[in-house]
Design a protein around this motif. Structure first.
Motif, PDB file in Angstrom:
ATOM      1  N   CYS B   6      15.086   6.135  11.122  1.00  0.00           N
ATOM      2  CA  CYS B   6      16.245   5.667  11.840  1.00  0.00           C
ATOM      3  C   CYS B   6      17.335   6.705  11.745  1.00  0.00           C
ATOM      4  O   CYS B   6      17.726   7.118  10.657  1.00  0.00           O
ATOM      5  CB  CYS B   6      16.729   4.351  11.238  1.00  0.00           C
ATOM      6  N   ALA B   7      17.815   7.141  12.895  1.00  0.00           N
ATOM      7  CA  ALA B   7      18.866   8.154  12.916  1.00  0.00           C
ATOM      8  C   ALA B   7      20.107   7.617  12.231  1.00  0.00           C
ATOM      9  O   ALA B   7      20.622   6.576  12.610  1.00  0.00           O
ATOM     10  CB  ALA B   7      19.186   8.549  14.350  1.00  0.00           C
ATOM     11  N   GLU B  57      20.100 -11.278  12.791  1.00  0.00           N
ATOM     12  CA  GLU B  57      18.812 -10.615  12.614  1.00  0.00           C
ATOM     13  C   GLU B  57      17.706 -11.534  13.101  1.00  0.00           C
ATOM     14  O   GLU B  57      17.892 -12.737  13.222  1.00  0.00           O
ATOM     15  CB  GLU B  57      18.582 -10.253  11.151  1.00  0.00           C
ATOM     16  N   ALA B  58      16.552 -10.931  13.377  1.00  0.00           N
ATOM     17  CA  ALA B  58      15.432 -11.710  13.875  1.00  0.00           C
ATOM     18  C   ALA B  58      14.145 -10.970  13.567  1.00  0.00           C
ATOM     19  O   ALA B  58      14.118  -9.735  13.564  1.00  0.00           O
ATOM     20  CB  ALA B  58      15.558 -11.948  15.380  1.00  0.00           C
ATOM     21  N   GLY B  88      18.509  -1.994  12.511  1.00  0.00           N
ATOM     22  CA  GLY B  88      17.907  -1.732  11.212  1.00  0.00           C
ATOM     23  C   GLY B  88      16.642  -2.550  11.071  1.00  0.00           C
ATOM     24  O   GLY B  88      16.436  -3.524  11.800  1.00  0.00           O
ATOM     25  N   ARG B  89      15.806  -2.147  10.135  1.00  0.00           N
ATOM     26  CA  ARG B  89      14.551  -2.859   9.929  1.00  0.00           C
ATOM     27  C   ARG B  89      14.403  -3.171   8.452  1.00  0.00           C
ATOM     28  O   ARG B  89      14.665  -2.330   7.594  1.00  0.00           O
ATOM     29  CB  ARG B  89      13.400  -1.964  10.397  1.00  0.00           C
ATOM     30  N   GLU B  90      13.995  -4.403   8.155  1.00  0.00           N
ATOM     31  CA  GLU B  90      13.768  -4.770   6.763  1.00  0.00           C
ATOM     32  C   GLU B  90      12.553  -5.668   6.670  1.00  0.00           C
ATOM     33  O   GLU B  90      12.438  -6.654   7.393  1.00  0.00           O
ATOM     34  CB  GLU B  90      15.003  -5.489   6.200  1.00  0.00           C
ATOM     35  N   TYR B  98      14.586  -7.400  12.154  1.00  0.00           N
ATOM     36  CA  TYR B  98      15.411  -6.387  12.795  1.00  0.00           C
ATOM     37  C   TYR B  98      16.844  -6.906  12.891  1.00  0.00           C
ATOM     38  O   TYR B  98      17.071  -8.074  13.235  1.00  0.00           O
ATOM     39  CB  TYR B  98      14.879  -6.080  14.192  1.00  0.00           C
ATOM     40  N   SER B  99      17.783  -6.038  12.600  1.00  0.00           N
ATOM     41  CA  SER B  99      19.183  -6.440  12.652  1.00  0.00           C
ATOM     42  C   SER B  99      19.985  -5.384  13.403  1.00  0.00           C
ATOM     43  O   SER B  99      19.676  -4.194  13.346  1.00  0.00           O
ATOM     44  CB  SER B  99      19.737  -6.576  11.232  1.00  0.00           C
TER      45      SER B  99
END
Lengths: 118, 118
Positions: B6-7, B57-58, B88-90, B98-99
């Motif tokens: 992610c940049a 987020e989802a 973002g990814r978690e 993803y948020s």
DNA sequence: TGTCAATATTGACGCATGTCGAAATCACAG
DNA sequence: CTGTGATTTCGACATGCGTCAATATTGACA
């Protein structure tokens, strides 16, 4: 028949923040092309050059010197911006003046309103 | 090695309105990819769905039902949004959440500030 | 009318993109 | 450790896009 028409303001009056509620399919299909048109460095700079130029408009000859691209390429990018309704075009004598269309810009900008809440 | 990074926020702190002054080449090349990423109807809807989803987020399973696209295609679009730093990814257990990244959204939005002056 | 300067269009070229099905990971439950 | 569901990656395909050189169009002016 080249369909170089400038898309009128159908798409421009219908959008609120992306964060407010899920945008529906039709809105997304109307607005995405505007973002896509701005999603190229040359076109983003063209838009900015036009917006910040004296009188909010500029002819192609004003814009060309800022780029290393060929004149047909710049003309092509301006056509893309015009086709989605982000800029207007007016011929005055030998020159063609491109001007930003505030409603279209505002429509795009409104997508990001209150996006800072998350 | 897949460069699915992610940049980070390099591109996110440097932008003012397009109308204020001509955006320079480097800024344009940093910001344009964000607009390009949003310039697809599916990704624009994904962004909106994530933003307006509970908690901002989802997980992919939340998003899938809203589309007629295959699951790998949705995953691809999410990767595009992630690669430019818009989301973002978690990973939490089996699910990946993803948020939205507010700073990136705000950076894009700031391009259109005061664009209503023309 | 004919020429010139400004802009647009055409045609072609490589490269990127959206999409899918199939296969590979990854994490948890048994 | 094997299986199962969630997600990503891979490989392939058609389409779209940015770019240029060459050509066409448009309007002003001699």
């Amino acid at each position: 028949m080249s369909k170089s028409q400038c898309a009128p303001d159908e798409a421009l009056e219908c959008c609120t923040s992306l964060a407010a509620e899920p945008i529906d399919v039709e809105q997304a299909e109307k607005i995405a092309p505007l973002l896509k048109a701005l999603g190229d460095p040359a076109r983003l700079r063209l838009m900015s050059l036009i917006l910040s130029h004296e009188g909010g408009e500029a002819c192609v000859c004003d814009l060309l010197p800022s780029f290393d691209l060929s004149q047909p390429t710049i003309s092509h990018h301006l056509k893309v911006l015009h086709d989605v309704g982000l800029v207007g075009r007016e011929r005055r004598g030998t020159w063609v003046y491109y001007s930003a269309r505030p409603a279209a810009m505002a429509a795009v900008g409104s997508l990001f309103d209150t996006a800072v809440l998350a």
